[in-house]
Design an enzyme around this catalytic site. Structure first.
Site, PDB file in Angstrom:
ATOM      1  CE1 TYR A 140      -3.503   2.771   0.399  1.00  0.00           C
ATOM      2  CE2 TYR A 140      -2.173   3.428   2.300  1.00  0.00           C
ATOM      3  CZ  TYR A 140      -3.185   3.683   1.382  1.00  0.00           C
ATOM      4  OH  TYR A 140      -3.867   4.892   1.438  1.00  0.00           O
ATOM      5  CE  LYS A 173      -2.706   6.827  -1.776  1.00  0.00           C
ATOM      6  NZ  LYS A 173      -3.930   7.069  -2.586  1.00  0.00           N
TER       7      LYS A 173
HETATM    8  N1  LIG Z   1      -8.709   6.334   5.042  1.00  0.00           N
HETATM    9  C1  LIG Z   1      -7.607   6.960   5.383  1.00  0.00           C
HETATM   10  O1  LIG Z   1      -7.280   7.103   6.576  1.00  0.00           O
HETATM   11  C2  LIG Z   1      -6.714   7.546   4.331  1.00  0.00           C
HETATM   12  C3  LIG Z   1      -6.996   7.437   2.968  1.00  0.00           C
HETATM   13  N2  LIG Z   1      -6.156   8.004   2.044  1.00  0.00           N
HETATM   14  C4  LIG Z   1      -6.428   7.937   0.611  1.00  0.00           C
HETATM   15  O2  LIG Z   1      -7.694   8.525   0.381  1.00  0.00           O
HETATM   16  C5  LIG Z   1      -8.325   7.920  -0.739  1.00  0.00           C
HETATM   17  C6  LIG Z   1      -9.725   7.506  -0.353  1.00  0.00           C
HETATM   18  O3  LIG Z   1      -9.632   6.570   0.708  1.00  0.00           O
HETATM   19  P1  LIG Z   1     -10.904   6.098   1.535  1.00  0.00           P
HETATM   20  O4  LIG Z   1     -12.047   6.974   1.225  1.00  0.00           O
HETATM   21  O5  LIG Z   1     -10.489   5.910   2.933  1.00  0.00           O
HETATM   22  O6  LIG Z   1     -11.121   4.658   0.897  1.00  0.00           O
HETATM   23  P2  LIG Z   1     -12.449   3.964   0.385  1.00  0.00           P
HETATM   24  O7  LIG Z   1     -12.110   2.544   0.142  1.00  0.00           O
HETATM   25  O8  LIG Z   1     -13.589   4.263   1.290  1.00  0.00           O
HETATM   26  O9  LIG Z   1     -12.701   4.710  -0.987  1.00  0.00           O
HETATM   27  C7  LIG Z   1     -12.025   4.402  -2.162  1.00  0.00           C
HETATM   28  C8  LIG Z   1     -13.028   4.417  -3.296  1.00  0.00           C
HETATM   29  O10 LIG Z   1     -12.320   4.081  -4.493  1.00  0.00           O
HETATM   30  C9  LIG Z   1     -13.115   3.166  -5.206  1.00  0.00           C
HETATM   31  N3  LIG Z   1     -12.282   2.316  -6.041  1.00  0.00           N
HETATM   32  C10 LIG Z   1     -11.442   1.328  -5.623  1.00  0.00           C
HETATM   33  N4  LIG Z   1     -10.906   0.730  -6.681  1.00  0.00           N
HETATM   34  C11 LIG Z   1     -11.391   1.343  -7.782  1.00  0.00           C
HETATM   35  C12 LIG Z   1     -11.224   1.156  -9.161  1.00  0.00           C
HETATM   36  N5  LIG Z   1     -10.432   0.176  -9.638  1.00  0.00           N
HETATM   37  N6  LIG Z   1     -11.873   1.960 -10.013  1.00  0.00           N
HETATM   38  C13 LIG Z   1     -12.703   2.930  -9.541  1.00  0.00           C
HETATM   39  N7  LIG Z   1     -12.924   3.147  -8.251  1.00  0.00           N
HETATM   40  C14 LIG Z   1     -12.279   2.350  -7.376  1.00  0.00           C
HETATM   41  C15 LIG Z   1     -13.832   2.324  -4.172  1.00  0.00           C
HETATM   42  O11 LIG Z   1     -14.988   1.711  -4.710  1.00  0.00           O
HETATM   43  C16 LIG Z   1     -14.144   3.380  -3.114  1.00  0.00           C
HETATM   44  O12 LIG Z   1     -15.406   3.938  -3.319  1.00  0.00           O
HETATM   45  C17 LIG Z   1      -7.438   6.756  -1.159  1.00  0.00           C
HETATM   46  O13 LIG Z   1      -6.706   7.131  -2.290  1.00  0.00           O
HETATM   47  C18 LIG Z   1      -6.524   6.539   0.037  1.00  0.00           C
HETATM   48  O14 LIG Z   1      -5.288   6.040  -0.361  1.00  0.00           O
HETATM   49  C19 LIG Z   1      -5.071   8.711   2.440  1.00  0.00           C
HETATM   50  C20 LIG Z   1      -4.760   8.858   3.757  1.00  0.00           C
HETATM   51  C21 LIG Z   1      -5.542   8.284   4.810  1.00  0.00           C
HETATM   52  C1  LIG Z   2      -2.525  -2.768  17.120  1.00  0.00           C
HETATM   53  C2  LIG Z   2      -4.030  -2.578  17.133  1.00  0.00           C
HETATM   54  C3  LIG Z   2      -4.489  -2.609  18.564  1.00  0.00           C
HETATM   55  O1  LIG Z   2      -5.683  -1.999  18.870  1.00  0.00           O
HETATM   56  C4  LIG Z   2      -4.417  -1.312  16.454  1.00  0.00           C
HETATM   57  C5  LIG Z   2      -4.350  -1.422  14.948  1.00  0.00           C
HETATM   58  C6  LIG Z   2      -4.756  -0.130  14.349  1.00  0.00           C
HETATM   59  C7  LIG Z   2      -4.508  -0.122  12.836  1.00  0.00           C
HETATM   60  C8  LIG Z   2      -5.560  -0.958  12.159  1.00  0.00           C
HETATM   61  C9  LIG Z   2      -4.494   1.329  12.342  1.00  0.00           C
HETATM   62  C10 LIG Z   2      -3.401   2.140  13.060  1.00  0.00           C
HETATM   63  C11 LIG Z   2      -2.922   3.197  12.096  1.00  0.00           C
HETATM   64  C12 LIG Z   2      -3.839   3.083  10.897  1.00  0.00           C
HETATM   65  C13 LIG Z   2      -3.336   3.596   9.544  1.00  0.00           C
HETATM   66  C14 LIG Z   2      -2.928   5.040   9.614  1.00  0.00           C
HETATM   67  O2  LIG Z   2      -3.970   5.865  10.124  1.00  0.00           O
HETATM   68  C15 LIG Z   2      -2.456   5.579   8.292  1.00  0.00           C
HETATM   69  C16 LIG Z   2      -3.253   5.168   7.120  1.00  0.00           C
HETATM   70  C17 LIG Z   2      -3.197   5.934   6.000  1.00  0.00           C
HETATM   71  C18 LIG Z   2      -3.775   5.535   4.792  1.00  0.00           C
HETATM   72  O3  LIG Z   2      -3.513   6.118   3.739  1.00  0.00           O
HETATM   73  C19 LIG Z   2      -4.678   4.369   4.742  1.00  0.00           C
HETATM   74  C20 LIG Z   2      -5.083   3.864   6.086  1.00  0.00           C
HETATM   75  C21 LIG Z   2      -3.918   3.834   7.086  1.00  0.00           C
HETATM   76  C22 LIG Z   2      -2.883   2.860   6.560  1.00  0.00           C
HETATM   77  C23 LIG Z   2      -4.445   3.428   8.479  1.00  0.00           C
HETATM   78  C24 LIG Z   2      -4.942   1.950   8.463  1.00  0.00           C
HETATM   79  C25 LIG Z   2      -5.296   1.413   9.849  1.00  0.00           C
HETATM   80  C26 LIG Z   2      -4.160   1.589  10.837  1.00  0.00           C
HETATM   81  C27 LIG Z   2      -2.969   0.739  10.424  1.00  0.00           C
END
Ligand SMILES: NC(=O)C1=CN([C@@H]2O[C@H](COP(=O)(O)OP(=O)(O)OC[C@H]3O[C@@H](n4cnc5c(N)ncnc54)[C@H](O)[C@@H]3O)[C@@H](O)[C@H]2O)C=CC1
Ligand SMILES: C[C@@H](CO)CCC[C@@H](C)[C@H]1CC[C@H]2[C@@H]3[C@H](O)CC4=CC(=O)CC[C@]4(C)[C@H]3CC[C@]12C
Length: 368
Positions: free
Chosen positions: A159, A163
């Site tokens: 992952y 990214k």
């Molecule tokens: N959730 C988090 O804490 C973080 C997320 N991100 C980034 O933010 C973005 C959004 O993440 P989330 O909303 O958390 O994830 P999510 O899984 O909820 O949303 C991702 C969306 O992309 C769509 N998708 C996946 N594969 C696809 C494909 N082949 N074609 C078209 N659509 C597709 C999925 O159906 C989903 O709706 C991602 O790029 C992720 O890397 C960055 C930092 C933290």
């Molecule tokens: C050891 C466990 C005991 O309770 C806790 C495990 C927590 C993990 C599942 C999360 C801890 C940190 C998270 C990640 C972090 O916030 C950064 C991220 C950024 C992204 O772009 C995608 C999601 C994630 C990797 C996020 C995923 C879940 C954790 C590893």
């Protein structure tokens, strides 16, 4: 483009617009981007909630498609002024293969860039991640760092590798000539761990706590800080950066961490800000298990995942990678987005907290 674009009505495309972050970006654009005339939402899976958006003044076009399919992406991008590329495969639990993660996150991003170039779309915002920086494989802390803080960004997990590669593609594409001869302007936003309404992992922790009789057990020392940012503020940053990219040449090829006023805490203590008011408690002021035992359990989970793979998908929250991320300090302290494009968080910490608690409480009542 700048002056004519201001007068003209704009077409935006949000890839991944039905995901956790994507839905917030979509709703934020509809509320806060007055120049919008059409909003295209591109996703592998379209949500039923999209129907309710179709009655407003902005034309909402839902496109079911796959970012790995270049022709589908090009068709969706054609005629858009701005692309916000949030689609991605967020998998740190071993649900998808490394090849699939690469295909969606890297090849999918390359397809978006090529579509912009071929069809003449000039503005691209990419949702990157803190993970492109760290925590690195050596477990070095990143304490209140900013976009210029030196840090050895070395990754092995698919992952963060994907990214980081995708972010590099986006930044290198800045300045490429798009159809019509104008330069492509690209930016990357790097959220830390996003929380808020719709956060699947928060839901998982909540249900785990309910199963354990209203308790969660501390696994990580409270002193390990983990950066978190509210989804509404991340969405707002996307809207602002997309708007300001069209005015300010300074922003092309830049990266910005996503930040707000959320407090610095450990991953578990931060989650308790929402889960405690919903009736859960975190047992222990220190980790209940020694760290070596957690490492052992995480490795055991990885082994079980591998052994069971032919029969079923075993993908628990705890694995060597998630343990390392949760157990390594990674927090940001920066004002680059404020300096470059006037970003101020739209939601205070109190507001973000209240909204998230209300959402968790809703999860509770909807699952009863
Ligand atoms: N959730 C988090 O804490 C973080 C997320 N991100 C980034 O933010 C973005 C959004 O993440 P989330 O909303 O958390 O994830 P999510 O899984 O909820 O949303 C991702 C969306 O992309 C769509 N998708 C996946 N594969 C696809 C494909 N082949 N074609 C078209 N659509 C597709 C999925 O159906 C989903 O709706 C991602 O790029 C992720 O890397 C960055 C930092 C933290
Ligand atoms: C050891 C466990 C005991 O309770 C806790 C495990 C927590 C993990 C599942 C999360 C801890 C940190 C998270 C990640 C972090 O916030 C950064 C991220 C950024 C992204 O772009 C995608 C999601 C994630 C990797 C996020 C995923 C879940 C954790 C590893």
């Amino acid at each position: 483009m700048a002056d004519s674009a201001r007068a003209q009505k704009l077409v935006y495309l949000v890839t991944g617009g039905c995901g956790f972050l994507g839905e917030h970006v979509v709703r934020m654009l509809l509320q806060r981007e007055p120049r919008l005339c059409e909003l295209r939402i591109f996703d592998l899976h379209l949500g039923p909630w999209l129907d309710e958006l179709k009655t407003g003044p902005v034309r909402v076009t839902a496109i079911q498609g796959d970012v790995t399919q270049a022709h589908e992406v090009a068709a969706a991008v054609a005629g858009a002024h701005v692309v916000i590329h949030t689609a991605g495969l967020v998998d740190v639990f071993g649900k998808a293969s490394p090849e699939t993660i690469h295909e969606v996150n890297v090849q999918g991003t390359q397809n978006v860039i090529e579509a912009c170039v071929q069809t003449g779309t000039q503005f691209l915002v990419y949702t990157s991640s803190m993970e492109v920086v760290g925590p690195n494989v050596k477990g070095h802390p990143f304490y209140r760092g900013n976009e210029d803080t030196p840090y050895e960004a070395v990754h092995r997990h698919p992952y963060p590798c994907s990214k980081a590669l995708a972010e590099r593609l986006v930044l290198e594409a800045n300045g490429r000539k798009v159809r019509g001869g104008l330069p492509l302007v690209t930016c990357a936003l790097r959220p830390t761990g996003i929380y808020g309404e719709g956060h699947q992992i928060m839901r998982d922790f909540y249900h785990q706590g309910l199963r354990l009789g209203g308790r969660l057990f501390r696994a990580i020392p409270a002193s390990v800080e983990h950066g978190r940012v509210y989804v509404g503020n991340v969405a707002w940053m996307h809207v602002l950066v997309a708007r300001e990219e069209q005015r300010a040449a300074l922003m092309g090829g830049q990266v910005y961490f996503c930040y707000d006023k959320s407090p610095y805490k450990s991953y578990e203590d931060f989650n308790m800000e929402f889960l405690r008011p919903c009736g859960l408690r975190l047992v222990g002021t220190r980790p209940l298990l020694p760290y070596w035992l957690l490492v052992f359990l995480a490795a055991l989970n990885a082994l079980l995942q591998w052994l069971l793979r032919p029969l079923l998908l075993y993908a628990p929250l705890l694995n060597p990678y998630t343990l390392a991320v949760a157990n390594t300090t990674f927090t940001v302290s920066t004002n680059k987005a404020q300096r470059h494009f006037g970003y101020e968080p739209l939601f205070s910490w109190e507001d973000s907290r209240t909204r998230t608690i209300r959402w968790v409480q809703g999860v509770e009542s909807s699952s009863q």
